[in-house]
Design a protein around this motif. Structure first.
Motif, PDB file in Angstrom:
ATOM      1  N   ARG A 105       0.808  -1.206   0.000  1.00 20.64           N
ATOM      2  CA  ARG A 105       0.000   0.000   0.000  1.00 20.64           C
ATOM      3  C   ARG A 105       0.850   1.268   0.000  1.00 20.64           C
ATOM      4  NH1 ARG A 105      -5.178  -0.346  -1.135  1.00 20.64           N
ATOM      5  NH2 ARG A 105      -5.462   1.542   0.109  1.00 20.64           N
ATOM      6  N   MET A 106       2.155   1.131  -0.249  1.00 22.60           N
ATOM      7  CA  MET A 106       3.032   2.296  -0.146  1.00 22.60           C
ATOM      8  C   MET A 106       2.785   3.316  -1.252  1.00 22.60           C
ATOM      9  SD  MET A 106       6.666   0.802   1.132  1.00 22.60           S
ATOM     10  CE  MET A 106       7.407   2.403   0.900  1.00 22.60           C
ATOM     11  N   LYS A 107       2.210   2.875  -2.378  1.00 22.65           N
ATOM     12  CA  LYS A 107       1.999   3.800  -3.484  1.00 22.65           C
ATOM     13  C   LYS A 107       1.059   4.929  -3.086  1.00 22.65           C
ATOM     14  CE  LYS A 107       2.911   0.506  -7.217  1.00 22.65           C
ATOM     15  NZ  LYS A 107       2.368  -0.170  -8.411  1.00 22.65           N
ATOM     16  N   ASP A 108      -0.018   4.568  -2.394  1.00 23.43           N
ATOM     17  CA  ASP A 108      -0.933   5.623  -1.963  1.00 23.43           C
ATOM     18  C   ASP A 108      -0.714   5.992  -0.503  1.00 23.43           C
ATOM     19  OD1 ASP A 108      -1.888   3.372  -0.726  1.00 23.43           O
ATOM     20  OD2 ASP A 108      -3.803   3.325  -1.793  1.00 23.43           O
ATOM     21  N   ASN A 109       0.345   5.391   0.117  1.00 18.97           N
ATOM     22  CA  ASN A 109       0.736   5.737   1.488  1.00 18.97           C
ATOM     23  C   ASN A 109      -0.450   5.638   2.447  1.00 18.97           C
ATOM     24  OD1 ASN A 109       2.933   6.376   3.128  1.00 18.97           O
ATOM     25  ND2 ASN A 109       2.230   8.492   3.338  1.00 18.97           N
ATOM     26  N   ASP A 110      -1.179   4.513   2.336  1.00 20.32           N
ATOM     27  CA  ASP A 110      -2.388   4.368   3.146  1.00 20.32           C
ATOM     28  C   ASP A 110      -2.503   2.917   3.604  1.00 20.32           C
ATOM     29  OD1 ASP A 110      -4.732   5.049   4.371  1.00 20.32           O
ATOM     30  OD2 ASP A 110      -5.966   4.669   2.600  1.00 20.32           O
ATOM     31  N   LEU A 111      -2.903   2.736   4.853  1.00 22.73           N
ATOM     32  CA  LEU A 111      -3.193   1.396   5.360  1.00 22.73           C
ATOM     33  C   LEU A 111      -4.623   1.025   4.984  1.00 22.73           C
ATOM     34  CD1 LEU A 111      -1.750   1.682   8.997  1.00 22.73           C
ATOM     35  CD2 LEU A 111      -0.699   0.542   7.049  1.00 22.73           C
ATOM     36  N   LEU A 112      -4.806  -0.253   4.728  1.00 24.44           N
ATOM     37  CA  LEU A 112      -6.133  -0.732   4.380  1.00 24.44           C
ATOM     38  C   LEU A 112      -6.864  -1.108   5.669  1.00 24.44           C
ATOM     39  CD1 LEU A 112      -8.102  -1.378   2.120  1.00 24.44           C
ATOM     40  CD2 LEU A 112      -7.157  -3.693   2.033  1.00 24.44           C
ATOM     41  N   VAL A 113      -7.710  -0.188   6.138  1.00 28.37           N
ATOM     42  CA  VAL A 113      -8.466  -0.392   7.371  1.00 28.37           C
ATOM     43  C   VAL A 113      -9.876  -0.819   6.988  1.00 28.37           C
ATOM     44  CG1 VAL A 113      -9.267   0.651   9.517  1.00 28.37           C
ATOM     45  CG2 VAL A 113      -7.088   1.377   8.512  1.00 28.37           C
ATOM     46  N   THR A 114     -10.283  -2.007   7.450  1.00 24.12           N
ATOM     47  CA  THR A 114     -11.562  -2.581   7.036  1.00 24.12           C
ATOM     48  C   THR A 114     -12.438  -2.845   8.248  1.00 24.12           C
ATOM     49  OG1 THR A 114     -10.425  -3.692   5.212  1.00 24.12           O
ATOM     50  CG2 THR A 114     -12.649  -4.450   5.746  1.00 24.12           C
ATOM     51  N   GLU A 115     -13.713  -2.476   8.150  1.00 22.99           N
ATOM     52  CA  GLU A 115     -14.641  -2.764   9.239  1.00 22.99           C
ATOM     53  C   GLU A 115     -15.001  -4.239   9.211  1.00 22.99           C
ATOM     54  OE1 GLU A 115     -18.983  -1.595   9.408  1.00 22.99           O
ATOM     55  OE2 GLU A 115     -18.178  -0.223  10.938  1.00 22.99           O
ATOM     56  N   LEU A 116     -14.843  -4.897  10.365  1.00 20.09           N
ATOM     57  CA  LEU A 116     -15.137  -6.322  10.487  1.00 20.09           C
ATOM     58  C   LEU A 116     -16.531  -6.560  11.061  1.00 20.09           C
ATOM     59  CD1 LEU A 116     -13.986  -9.257  10.319  1.00 20.09           C
ATOM     60  CD2 LEU A 116     -13.251  -8.955  12.700  1.00 20.09           C
ATOM     61  N   TYR A 117     -16.929  -5.731  12.037  1.00 19.86           N
ATOM     62  CA  TYR A 117     -18.185  -5.977  12.742  1.00 19.86           C
ATOM     63  C   TYR A 117     -18.604  -4.692  13.445  1.00 19.86           C
ATOM     64  CZ  TYR A 117     -21.566  -8.194  15.921  1.00 19.86           C
ATOM     65  OH  TYR A 117     -22.695  -8.542  16.599  1.00 19.86           O
ATOM     66  N   ARG A 118     -19.902  -4.523  13.625  1.00 10.55           N
ATOM     67  CA  ARG A 118     -20.424  -3.375  14.368  1.00 10.55           C
ATOM     68  C   ARG A 118     -21.343  -3.885  15.467  1.00 10.55           C
ATOM     69  NH1 ARG A 118     -21.187   2.242  13.823  1.00 10.55           N
ATOM     70  NH2 ARG A 118     -19.968   2.214  11.889  1.00 10.55           N
ATOM     71  N   ASP A 119     -21.131  -3.385  16.690  1.00 13.43           N
ATOM     72  CA  ASP A 119     -21.942  -3.803  17.829  1.00 13.43           C
ATOM     73  C   ASP A 119     -23.402  -3.417  17.602  1.00 13.43           C
ATOM     74  OD1 ASP A 119     -22.101  -4.676  20.745  1.00 13.43           O
ATOM     75  OD2 ASP A 119     -22.919  -2.633  20.854  1.00 13.43           O
ATOM     76  N   PRO A 120     -24.332  -4.324  17.937  1.00 12.46           N
ATOM     77  CA  PRO A 120     -25.756  -4.023  17.704  1.00 12.46           C
ATOM     78  C   PRO A 120     -26.224  -2.749  18.406  1.00 12.46           C
ATOM     79  CG  PRO A 120     -25.449  -6.352  18.223  1.00 12.46           C
ATOM     80  CD  PRO A 120     -24.133  -5.692  18.444  1.00 12.46           C
ATOM     81  N   SER A 121     -25.658  -2.453  19.579  1.00 17.95           N
ATOM     82  CA  SER A 121     -26.058  -1.255  20.323  1.00 17.95           C
ATOM     83  C   SER A 121     -25.155  -0.068  20.040  1.00 17.95           C
ATOM     84  CB  SER A 121     -26.055  -1.547  21.832  1.00 17.95           C
ATOM     85  OG  SER A 121     -26.920  -2.611  22.147  1.00 17.95           O
ATOM     86  N   GLU A 122     -24.127  -0.290  19.208  1.00 19.09           N
ATOM     87  CA  GLU A 122     -23.147   0.735  18.854  1.00 19.09           C
ATOM     88  C   GLU A 122     -22.464   1.328  20.088  1.00 19.09           C
ATOM     89  OE1 GLU A 122     -24.712   3.628  16.172  1.00 19.09           O
ATOM     90  OE2 GLU A 122     -25.172   2.151  14.618  1.00 19.09           O
ATOM     91  N   ASP A 123     -22.280   0.478  21.123  1.00 19.45           N
ATOM     92  CA  ASP A 123     -21.508   0.896  22.288  1.00 19.45           C
ATOM     93  C   ASP A 123     -20.023   0.835  21.955  1.00 19.45           C
ATOM     94  OD1 ASP A 123     -23.724   1.250  23.889  1.00 19.45           O
ATOM     95  OD2 ASP A 123     -23.740  -0.818  24.593  1.00 19.45           O
ATOM     96  N   ALA A 124     -19.229   1.671  22.609  1.00 19.95           N
ATOM     97  CA  ALA A 124     -17.785   1.669  22.404  1.00 19.95           C
ATOM     98  C   ALA A 124     -17.200   0.312  22.771  1.00 19.95           C
ATOM     99  CB  ALA A 124     -17.136   2.762  23.242  1.00 19.95           C
ATOM    100  N   ILE A 125     -16.287  -0.179  21.921  1.00 23.18           N
ATOM    101  CA  ILE A 125     -15.634  -1.483  22.161  1.00 23.18           C
ATOM    102  C   ILE A 125     -14.429  -1.224  23.060  1.00 23.18           C
ATOM    103  CG2 ILE A 125     -14.682  -3.557  21.104  1.00 23.18           C
ATOM    104  CD1 ILE A 125     -17.548  -2.951  20.247  1.00 23.18           C
ATOM    105  N   THR A 126     -14.555  -1.553  24.347  1.00 21.44           N
ATOM    106  CA  THR A 126     -13.528  -1.191  25.329  1.00 21.44           C
ATOM    107  C   THR A 126     -12.538  -2.307  25.629  1.00 21.44           C
ATOM    108  OG1 THR A 126     -15.102  -1.773  27.064  1.00 21.44           O
ATOM    109  CG2 THR A 126     -14.955   0.549  26.428  1.00 21.44           C
ATOM    110  N   ALA A 127     -12.797  -3.528  25.158  1.00 22.65           N
ATOM    111  CA  ALA A 127     -11.874  -4.648  25.372  1.00 22.65           C
ATOM    112  C   ALA A 127     -12.073  -5.657  24.263  1.00 22.65           C
ATOM    113  CB  ALA A 127     -12.108  -5.296  26.733  1.00 22.65           C
ATOM    114  N   LEU A 128     -10.972  -6.310  23.847  1.00 22.80           N
ATOM    115  CA  LEU A 128     -10.997  -7.251  22.721  1.00 22.80           C
ATOM    116  C   LEU A 128     -10.141  -8.469  23.032  1.00 22.80           C
ATOM    117  CD1 LEU A 128     -10.562  -5.375  19.305  1.00 22.80           C
ATOM    118  CD2 LEU A 128     -12.346  -7.010  19.877  1.00 22.80           C
ATOM    119  N   SER A 129     -10.578  -9.637  22.545  1.00 22.64           N
ATOM    120  CA  SER A 129      -9.766 -10.848  22.629  1.00 22.64           C
ATOM    121  C   SER A 129     -10.099 -11.743  21.451  1.00 22.64           C
ATOM    122  CB  SER A 129     -10.036 -11.584  23.939  1.00 22.64           C
ATOM    123  OG  SER A 129      -9.289 -12.783  24.008  1.00 22.64           O
TER     124      SER A 129
END
Length: 571
Positions: free
Chosen positions: A302-326
């Motif tokens: 991705r160096m040509k456009d100098n951008d990381l490919l950030v992709t949404e994987l999942y969205r919480d049904p209540s759209e609460d902030a995701i404060t911990a992950l495993s």
């Protein structure tokens, strides 16, 4: 309130001169009696039992008592011979050779004593000030991190790396220049795979504020500065994913440095609350309720456009902030890849598990389970082979569930069941002299296919740590500094086994201290001992002495028999 009645003779109570009892029975201390004439003493009856037993037998069994609590009571009663015995027991317990779990000692490095006499060094090696910046406790260990058979120890303004060899033990292999800023984060990569650095090179990085500095450690122990990078916002997490150095900030920034391209890239994302890694993937839990992923192996493409490919994987049904992950990757099978399982916690206290099978990548993860048992934001979460563990902000309140698996994959039959609830209580460090927050994380620590542990430091200025099972909160062991110094940092790390046939990795607790030393404790042995105790039943409980259960002999004269009520409170 509860009371306990003790009966004994005047001779037993008064053989120690000038004690509380000799004053009590001589009338120098006023007494309060009940309707039967028994003397009331407002003290803990459970601690009075061994004191009375000592007055009768002049013997002490220190392994079955809390030495410090009993010493406090013995001092109150003025039982001088008992106080001396307990002091001796305490000294024996604090042997400089430690207990069976003590595994090693790395003394403070030599130049800690002259830190205040040398000038700080900037990143380019030049003096930046004529007067050094005052720093509290410059020789205190702030952070310890481990990778394979290496550990990195961060002090206020420099980092030291050690490695262990079967034949020669732990050796100091790298010491950074003294920096002109205080280290807040440290990351270590002791097994660089390929790349332009070579197979034998290692990397260590430190961060403070927005600045990051990275070194390559050569086989001869010398370090070469790779570069100095800026995230432009405070660095709140620093770690390696393969050869890539990753820095993240809650403000919504991700920085990546790649060992092949030697390129540093800053990427804007929405505010980040949590993260985890899975293979070459960086998983981000964000403030908008979404989970994003970045494949850092594809970063050079991705160096040509100098951008990381950030992709949404999942969205919480209540759209609460995701404060911990495993993230848990199930073992690969012959006919399919890894089943990806993600447990996450939210700002509302909800815990959810989502799963994605390789055959359903296109449709994204599916919601598997939801738990609404926390009433405060979830701060930590861990999904392992056998357990789901979550911690919330309410005094580190832990909830655990058992996990049922079928062919390695999480199953609904019979499904996750609640196991236990407990707290890892600890007092906050107010004055900042008890260590660095990044160096005193409670855990859980351990491989995901094994039993994991929490580390509890109850008060900031202490020489004790408690190791507790993450599954049920049960205390595995207690470790105490062999030199009496305060513990300011700790980490649990598994070192690879030796080259001998049948050897296996061993788990160690590394504790850093206020004097700059590192002490090592064998948790593998502690876990084995705890397992044996579970099988054979609880040990070490001190039954009430038989002479306290027996009735007084009828031939004791009534005037020489005293009855005492000891009152205490249930806690």
């Amino acid at each position: 309130m509860y009371k306990c009645r003790f009966s004994t003779s005047r001779q037993t109570l008064t053989w120690v001169p000038d004690s509380f009892f000799s004053s009590l029975l001589s009338g120098r201390i006023s007494t309060l009696k009940d309707e039967t004439g028994a003397i009331f003493i407002d003290r803990d009856p459970s601690l009075f039992a061994p004191i009375l037993n000592f007055l009768r037998t002049k013997e002490l069994h220190p392994r079955s008592i809390d030495v410090h609590l009993l010493m406090h009571e013995a001092e109150f009663y003025g039982i001088t011979p008992l106080v001396r015995k307990l002091q001796l027991c305490d000294e024996l317990d604090r042997s400089s050779c430690g207990n069976v779990l003590f595994n090693g000692y790395l003394p403070p490095i030599r130049f800690l004593k002259i830190l205040d006499c040398i000038l700080p060094v900037s990143r380019n090696g030049q003096n930046t000030r004529s007067v050094p910046r005052p720093i509290a406790d410059p020789g205190m260990v702030r952070i310890i991190c481990g990778h394979h058979n290496w550990i990195a120890v961060a002090y206020a303004q420099f980092v030291v790396c050690y490695r262990v060899k079967e034949s020669s033990g732990w050796q100091q292999v790298f010491t950074s220049p003294r920096l002109d800023w205080v280290i807040d984060r440290v990351a270590l990569n002791a097994k660089v795979m390929g790349g332009s650095l070579g197979d034998n090179d290692k990397m260590v990085a430190v961060a403070s504020g927005t600045e990051i500095i990275l070194w390559a450690i050569c086989p001869d122990g010398n370090g070469n500065e790779i570069g100095v990078f800026s995230l432009n916002v405070p660095v709140e997490a620093l770690f390696f994913v393969g050869n890539q150095l990753i820095a993240t900030s809650h403000t919504g920034k991700v920085g990546v440095w790649n060992a092949v391209t030697k390129h540093w890239q800053n990427q804007d994302v929405v505010p980040i609350n949590s993260y985890d890694t899975a293979g070459s993937f960086l998983i981000l839990g964000c403030n908008n309720g979404s989970i994003y992923y970045i494949d850092v192996q594809k970063f050079p493409l991705r160096m040509k456009d100098n951008d990381l490919l950030v992709t949404e994987l999942y969205r919480d049904p209540s759209e609460d902030a995701i404060t911990a992950l495993s993230v848990y990757l199930t073992p690969k099978t012959s006919d399919s890849g890894n089943w990806i399982e993600i447990a996450y916690g939210t700002s509302s206290g909800t815990v959810r598990v989502i799963v994605q099978h390789p055959e359903t990548v296109g449709s994204g993860p599916q919601l598997f389970q939801t738990f609404s048992v926390h009433r405060s934001p979830v701060t930590k979460i861990m999904l392992s082979e056998k357990h789901l563990i979550s911690v919330c902000a309410d005094n580190n309140h832990v909830r655990t569930w058992t996990v049922t698996r079928f062919r390695g994959m999480i199953s609904t039959q019979p499904g996750s069941t609640p196991l236990t609830s407990f707290k890892i209580l600890s007092l906050d460090d107010i004055d900042g002299h008890g260590g660095c927050a990044a160096g005193t994380e409670i855990g859980p620590y351990g491989e995901r296919d094994e039993q994991q542990v929490f580390i509890q430091r109850v008060v900031p200025d202490t020489d004790k740590l408690y190791v507790r099972l993450s599954s049920n909160g049960k205390r595995v062991c207690e470790v105490r500094s062999v030199d009496g110094t305060s513990i300011t940092a700790f980490v649990v790390h598994e070192c690879e086994g030796s080259s001998r046939i049948g050897s296996r990795p061993r788990r160690y607790l590394f504790s850093g201290h206020s004097n700059g030393s590192i002490q090592m404790w064998d948790l593998t042995t502690a876990m084995e001992i705890a397992g044996k105790v579970d099988i054979k039943g609880e040990r070490g409980k001190n039954p009430i002495p038989q002479d306290l259960k027996k009735k007084q002999k009828k031939n004791i004269e009534e005037q020489n028999t005293f009855h005492l009520y000891i009152y205490g409170r249930f806690v």
